[in-house]
Design a protein around this motif. Sequence first.
Motif, mmCIF file in Angstrom:
data_model
loop_
_atom_site.group_PDB
_atom_site.id
_atom_site.type_symbol
_atom_site.label_atom_id
_atom_site.label_comp_id
_atom_site.label_asym_id
_atom_site.label_seq_id
_atom_site.Cartn_x
_atom_site.Cartn_y
_atom_site.Cartn_z
ATOM 1 N N ASP A 1 10.566 11.086 0.171
ATOM 2 C CA ASP A 1 9.451 11.617 0.971
ATOM 3 C C ASP A 1 9.812 12.922 1.673
ATOM 4 N N ASN A 2 10.765 13.666 1.109
ATOM 5 C CA ASN A 2 11.185 14.920 1.745
ATOM 6 C C ASN A 2 10.040 15.917 1.893
ATOM 7 N N ILE A 3 9.061 15.829 1.022
ATOM 8 C CA ILE A 3 7.920 16.725 1.127
ATOM 9 C C ILE A 3 7.123 16.460 2.405
ATOM 10 N N VAL B 1 9.975 7.882 6.463
ATOM 11 C CA VAL B 1 8.914 7.319 7.303
ATOM 12 C C VAL B 1 8.539 5.945 6.765
ATOM 13 N N LYS B 2 8.472 4.979 7.643
ATOM 14 C CA LYS B 2 8.182 3.598 7.242
ATOM 15 C C LYS B 2 6.705 3.422 6.923
ATOM 16 N N PHE B 3 6.428 2.732 5.819
ATOM 17 C CA PHE B 3 5.041 2.428 5.448
ATOM 18 C C PHE B 3 4.462 1.378 6.401
ATOM 19 N N PRO B 4 3.130 1.365 6.594
ATOM 20 C CA PRO B 4 2.172 2.408 6.188
ATOM 21 C C PRO B 4 2.029 3.457 7.284
ATOM 22 N N TYR B 5 1.589 4.636 6.912
ATOM 23 C CA TYR B 5 1.294 5.682 7.886
ATOM 24 C C TYR B 5 0.299 6.650 7.253
ATOM 25 N N THR B 6 -0.118 7.648 8.010
ATOM 26 C CA THR B 6 -1.157 8.573 7.543
ATOM 27 C C THR B 6 -0.712 10.010 7.764
ATOM 28 N N VAL B 7 -1.047 10.872 6.818
ATOM 29 C CA VAL B 7 -0.790 12.304 6.957
ATOM 30 C C VAL B 7 -2.073 13.071 6.672
ATOM 31 N N THR C 1 -7.204 13.748 4.824
ATOM 32 C CA THR C 1 -6.427 12.614 5.324
ATOM 33 C C THR C 1 -5.965 11.752 4.154
ATOM 34 N N ILE C 2 -4.673 11.459 4.120
ATOM 35 C CA ILE C 2 -4.099 10.665 3.025
ATOM 36 C C ILE C 2 -3.323 9.495 3.621
ATOM 37 N N ALA C 3 -3.673 8.287 3.200
ATOM 38 C CA ALA C 3 -2.958 7.086 3.629
ATOM 39 C C ALA C 3 -1.739 6.897 2.730
ATOM 40 N N ILE C 4 -0.562 6.757 3.356
ATOM 41 C CA ILE C 4 0.693 6.543 2.612
ATOM 42 C C ILE C 4 1.087 5.075 2.788
ATOM 43 N N ASN C 5 0.776 4.285 1.775
ATOM 44 C CA ASN C 5 1.063 2.850 1.827
ATOM 45 C C ASN C 5 2.250 2.451 0.955
ATOM 46 N N SER C 6 2.646 3.341 0.060
ATOM 47 C CA SER C 6 3.793 3.076 -0.818
ATOM 48 C C SER C 6 4.295 4.405 -1.357
ATOM 49 N N ALA C 7 5.420 4.360 -2.062
ATOM 50 C CA ALA C 7 5.998 5.586 -2.627
ATOM 51 C C ALA C 7 5.064 6.232 -3.640
ATOM 52 N N ASP C 8 4.176 5.455 -4.252
ATOM 53 C CA ASP C 8 3.234 6.007 -5.220
ATOM 54 C C ASP C 8 2.297 7.026 -4.578
ATOM 55 N N ASP C 9 2.084 6.891 -3.272
ATOM 56 C CA ASP C 9 1.142 7.788 -2.589
ATOM 57 C C ASP C 9 1.721 9.174 -2.319
ATOM 58 N N TYR C 10 3.033 9.350 -2.512
ATOM 59 C CA TYR C 10 3.595 10.700 -2.369
ATOM 60 C C TYR C 10 2.954 11.652 -3.365
ATOM 61 N N ALA C 11 2.578 11.128 -4.537
ATOM 62 C CA ALA C 11 1.960 11.957 -5.569
ATOM 63 C C ALA C 11 0.631 12.540 -5.086
ATOM 64 N N LYS C 12 -0.075 11.814 -4.216
ATOM 65 C CA LYS C 12 -1.344 12.330 -3.683
ATOM 66 C C LYS C 12 -1.101 13.565 -2.819
ATOM 67 N N VAL C 13 0.002 13.548 -2.075
ATOM 68 C CA VAL C 13 0.337 14.701 -1.241
ATOM 69 C C VAL C 13 0.660 15.907 -2.128
ATOM 70 N N VAL D 1 1.876 19.732 5.759
ATOM 71 C CA VAL D 1 1.779 18.272 5.852
ATOM 72 C C VAL D 1 1.997 17.872 7.307
ATOM 73 N N LYS D 2 1.008 17.210 7.880
ATOM 74 C CA LYS D 2 1.090 16.783 9.272
ATOM 75 C C LYS D 2 1.080 15.263 9.343
ATOM 76 N N ILE D 3 2.059 14.717 10.013
ATOM 77 C CA ILE D 3 2.158 13.266 10.180
ATOM 78 C C ILE D 3 1.313 12.844 11.379
ATOM 79 N N ILE D 4 0.575 11.764 11.224
ATOM 80 C CA ILE D 4 -0.193 11.201 12.334
ATOM 81 C C ILE D 4 0.706 10.230 13.090
ATOM 82 N N PHE D 5 1.055 10.580 14.331
ATOM 83 C CA PHE D 5 1.969 9.766 15.132
ATOM 84 C C PHE D 5 1.185 8.737 15.935
ATOM 85 N N PRO D 6 1.894 7.651 16.351
ATOM 86 C CA PRO D 6 3.325 7.342 16.203
ATOM 87 C C PRO D 6 3.661 6.793 14.816
ATOM 88 N N VAL D 7 4.920 6.973 14.420
ATOM 89 C CA VAL D 7 5.433 6.406 13.171
ATOM 90 C C VAL D 7 6.821 5.850 13.439
#
Length: 373
Positions: free
Chosen positions: A84-86, A95-101, A107-119, A133-139
């Motif tokens: 998830d370096n991107i 970043v621990k799943f799940p979270y939102t960026v 807005t993209i929900a990151i629920n698994s490693a497969d969702d990195y492709a959406k970013v 890429v902006k992370i929605i805190f807290p994470v």
Amino acid sequence: MRVFELMKEVLDVEKLKTITFEKKNTMLILNKNISKLLIFSFLIFVSCQGEIEEQKTNNQVSIAKDSPFTSYLQRVVMVKTADDNIIDKSSYCTVKFPYTVTVNDVTIAINSADDYAKVVSNINANTTDDDIVKIIFPVTMIYYNYEEELIQNELQFNALLDYWESLPDLLAKINCLNISYPIVLNVYNSSNQSANSVVIANDEAFYNFINNLSSGKLFAINYPISLKDNNNHTKIINNNSQFDDAIEDAIEHCSSNLNTSLNFLETIISGSWKVAYYYDESDKTFLYKDYQLVFKNDFTVKAVKSSTVLNGTWETKVENGVREFKIHFDSDNPLHELDEGWKLFEFNNSQIRFRGNTSDSGTQTEYFYLIKI
């Protein structure tokens, strides 16, 4: 933040459970005999001498915590932090799943490693947007050693990135190599001459086992085991030597382990180095650790220890895709033993690691590590 103590103290974790024999009154004598048999069998398997080093018995090799092989095993089972370096821009945490960026106001929900492709898809969709890429805190951040920390806001997150940036280059997780669990480790405690077995269920359990291993304990992997590479190909491993070769192959050929921006020649002639580790049949680091080595671009090397100055030469070439390295001092020079046909194992801006020959029995490999002063 607890992260600022991360490199200074060992994470306290629950001790791993071991497989033991139940002792009941009616079975006391039998179990004592079984325990003696276990200890005797393991003593045949492990030869405990004054200096703990890797040794081979019955096609298995016992391993100490300070063995180079152990450090590579632990890096294989670290947290996968690079995927998830991107998003988090760090190979030492994830970043621990799940979270939102949000990316380009999407807005993209990151629920698994497969969702990195959406970013990545969003970033590549348009060449004129900002692609921030902006992370929605807290994470919750998970560090390479499985420690977790709640990050409340962007200020704490930026401080975290600054912390990792301020550290010397760490040799990160070795990717593209996955162990098929469960595996069994045979453990011998030299302090009380006890032997037992431990079932390891996953990467985290293996990492913590090594992290909590005391200096008086040796362990051996119960082979065969199975490994999978990044192409999901299965490889059967029958001994430590084969495991070591698989790790070397992953370091040399897995794209996520390579730092193509670094140049070996530019790195080695930059600054001064000292011997961080030297192993040839035994740990001989103490013989060389006080020398300061300077490699010059005219292929000479100067070694300085107090008022002593020793001069030698070095050479390097790439043969069959592998960088070879040789250092030479005169035969009457105390550094003459470093004269070997080394092969580059891995390096970054502050560490260079070479491997030498492996014995015919497959039990011993020579190691030569340099660290920048």
